[in-house]
Design an enzyme around this catalytic site. Structure first.
Site, PDB file in Angstrom:
ATOM      1  N   HIS A   1       2.658   3.830  -9.062  1.00  0.00           N
ATOM      2  CA  HIS A   1       2.289   2.227  -8.745  1.00  0.00           C
ATOM      3  C   HIS A   1       3.215   1.501 -10.012  1.00  0.00           C
ATOM      4  CE1 HIS A   1      -1.282   1.980  -7.666  1.00  0.00           C
ATOM      5  NE2 HIS A   1      -2.302   2.724  -8.633  1.00  0.00           N
TER       6      HIS A   1
ATOM      7  N   LEU B   1      11.897 -19.829  -4.519  1.00  0.00           N
ATOM      8  CA  LEU B   1      11.031 -19.088  -4.066  1.00  0.00           C
ATOM      9  C   LEU B   1       9.543 -19.369  -4.747  1.00  0.00           C
ATOM     10  CD1 LEU B   1       9.516 -16.819  -2.033  1.00  0.00           C
ATOM     11  CD2 LEU B   1      10.340 -15.683  -4.285  1.00  0.00           C
TER      12      LEU B   1
ATOM     13  N   ASP C   1       0.857  -1.175  -0.075  1.00  0.00           N
ATOM     14  CA  ASP C   1       0.122  -0.122  -0.097  1.00  0.00           C
ATOM     15  C   ASP C   1       1.050   1.109  -0.276  1.00  0.00           C
ATOM     16  OD1 ASP C   1      -2.561   1.894  -0.097  1.00  0.00           O
ATOM     17  OD2 ASP C   1      -2.736   1.536   2.101  1.00  0.00           O
TER      18      ASP C   1
HETATM   19  C1  FPP Z   1      -1.824   0.153  -3.401  1.00  0.00           C
HETATM   20  O1  FPP Z   1      -1.196   1.503  -3.366  1.00  0.00           O
HETATM   21  C2  FPP Z   1      -1.139  -1.064  -4.492  1.00  0.00           C
HETATM   22  C3  FPP Z   1      -2.040  -1.188  -5.466  1.00  0.00           C
HETATM   23  C4  FPP Z   1      -3.430  -1.277  -5.462  1.00  0.00           C
HETATM   24  C5  FPP Z   1      -1.007  -2.116  -6.752  1.00  0.00           C
HETATM   25  C6  FPP Z   1      -0.552  -2.720  -6.635  1.00  0.00           C
HETATM   26  C7  FPP Z   1       0.552  -2.886  -7.653  1.00  0.00           C
HETATM   27  C8  FPP Z   1       1.754  -3.049  -8.415  1.00  0.00           C
HETATM   28  C9  FPP Z   1       2.759  -2.274  -7.462  1.00  0.00           C
HETATM   29  C10 FPP Z   1       2.134  -3.756  -9.011  1.00  0.00           C
HETATM   30  C11 FPP Z   1       2.211  -4.859  -9.342  1.00  0.00           C
HETATM   31  C12 FPP Z   1       2.663  -5.500 -10.152  1.00  0.00           C
HETATM   32  C13 FPP Z   1       2.789  -6.967 -10.119  1.00  0.00           C
HETATM   33  C14 FPP Z   1       3.288  -7.352 -11.842  1.00  0.00           C
HETATM   34  C15 FPP Z   1       2.625  -8.139  -9.327  1.00  0.00           C
HETATM   35  P1  FPP Z   1      -2.623   2.568  -3.160  1.00  0.00           P
HETATM   36  O2  FPP Z   1      -2.847   2.629  -5.145  1.00  0.00           O
HETATM   37  O3  FPP Z   1      -3.599   2.298  -2.709  1.00  0.00           O
HETATM   38  O4  FPP Z   1      -1.846   4.079  -2.776  1.00  0.00           O
HETATM   39  P2  FPP Z   1      -2.584   4.514  -1.798  1.00  0.00           P
HETATM   40  O5  FPP Z   1      -2.829   4.087  -0.810  1.00  0.00           O
HETATM   41  O6  FPP Z   1      -1.439   5.475  -1.384  1.00  0.00           O
HETATM   42  O7  FPP Z   1      -3.256   5.433  -2.627  1.00  0.00           O
END
Ligand code: FPP
Length: 252
Positions: A42, A136, A25
């Site tokens: 992201h 892993l 997050d």
């Molecule tokens: C939460 O941060 C993050 C997500 C909903 C997306 C996470 C996905 C990735 C990091 C890409 C993953 C890729 C692979 C291949 C596994 P948020 O957007 O909710 O952040 P905020 O709470 O600060 O708004």
């Protein structure tokens, strides 16, 4: 903070968590703090995914589960959903050769039917290419939520009972656990949530019954090996009692 090599010596390789699950997050806030687009957060988050996967593999963690896209994330603005989908598909395609080289096996958990066709194809290709890997296990939760998973398990058991394949009286914890996406995989020992919020957000509700929880304010794109190591060292300082008394655990 001591330097990483020094701090690494404090980690007891014999007491590593076998399974680490992470709620990643804070990508959006990381971007906002820099006056950048959420998509940049992201994209930067993917670097953390690669880094933490590599580090987990290097130190000998057996299972790493990442909450990459929840069922509820479908409700985000369509542009962000589209961006996340292409980022995930692109990342898997790009990283698969490296994962194979590092003996990392990909597993996908979630309602994959809802994913765009080309993303599903990249994921299935990744799963197939790494099927022989024995290091892993990287479990990617995509279009996943725990309530979806538990509902699906209930449906499957009800169907089997209606067909007379199982006796409802004989359903026990193992029967139910075996119907989850994590069937056959040990429960997480450690659940980490980055980004400062302290909730579970519909993630592995059954499986984390006895997991150690670790919440850190560090935003996911900033979650580096040093921050991960802090979580692992903190985990090793905890006494896991599984309902027993401290004396019982120590006498073991
Ligand atoms: C939460 O941060 C993050 C997500 C909903 C997306 C996470 C996905 C990735 C990091 C890409 C993953 C890729 C692979 C291949 C596994 P948020 O957007 O909710 O952040 P905020 O709470 O600060 O708004």
């Amino acid at each position: 903070m001591k330097d990483l090599e020094e701090r690494l010596k404090e980690l007891d390789p014999a007491r590593l968590p076998k399974h680490v699950a992470i709620i990643m997050d804070g990508n959006g806030r990381w971007a906002r703090m820099r006056a950048r687009e959420r998509s940049d957060g992201h994209a930067e988050g993917v670097n953390s995914v690669n880094r933490i996967t590599r580090f987990s593999s290097d130190i000998g963690i057996k299972y790493l589960t990442l909450y990459a896209f929840s069922t509820e994330n479908w409700n985000r603005p369509q542009a962000e959903v589209d961006m996340l989908m292409s980022l995930i598909g692109w990342t898997i395609r790009k990283e698969t050769p490296d994962l194979v080289a590092n003996n990392v096996k990909i597993h996908i958990l979630g309602e994959t039917d809802r994913l765009p066709e080309e993303v599903r194809k990249s994921l299935l290709d990744g799963v197939e290419a790494t099927a022989h890997c024995t290091g892993l296990n990287l479990l990617l939760c995509l279009s996943y939520s725990s309530r979806w998973e538990l509902t699906r398990a209930a449906r499957e058991l009800a169907r089997k009972a209606a067909l007379g394949e199982i006796n409802p009286e004989e359903i026990d914890e193992n029967t139910l656990a075996g119907c989850l996406s994590t069937g056959g995989i040990p429960d997480p020992d450690l659940l980490i949530r980055t980004g400062g919020e302290e909730r579970i957000s519909n993630f592995l509700l059954w499986q984390i019954a006895y997991s150690e929880l670790y919440f850190t304010p560090v935003l996911w794109p900033d979650f580096d090996n040093a921050a991960y190591l802090e979580a692992l060292i903190d985990y090793q300082q905890r006494e896991r009692r599984f309902g027993k008394t401290s004396d019982q655990v120590k006498a073991k």
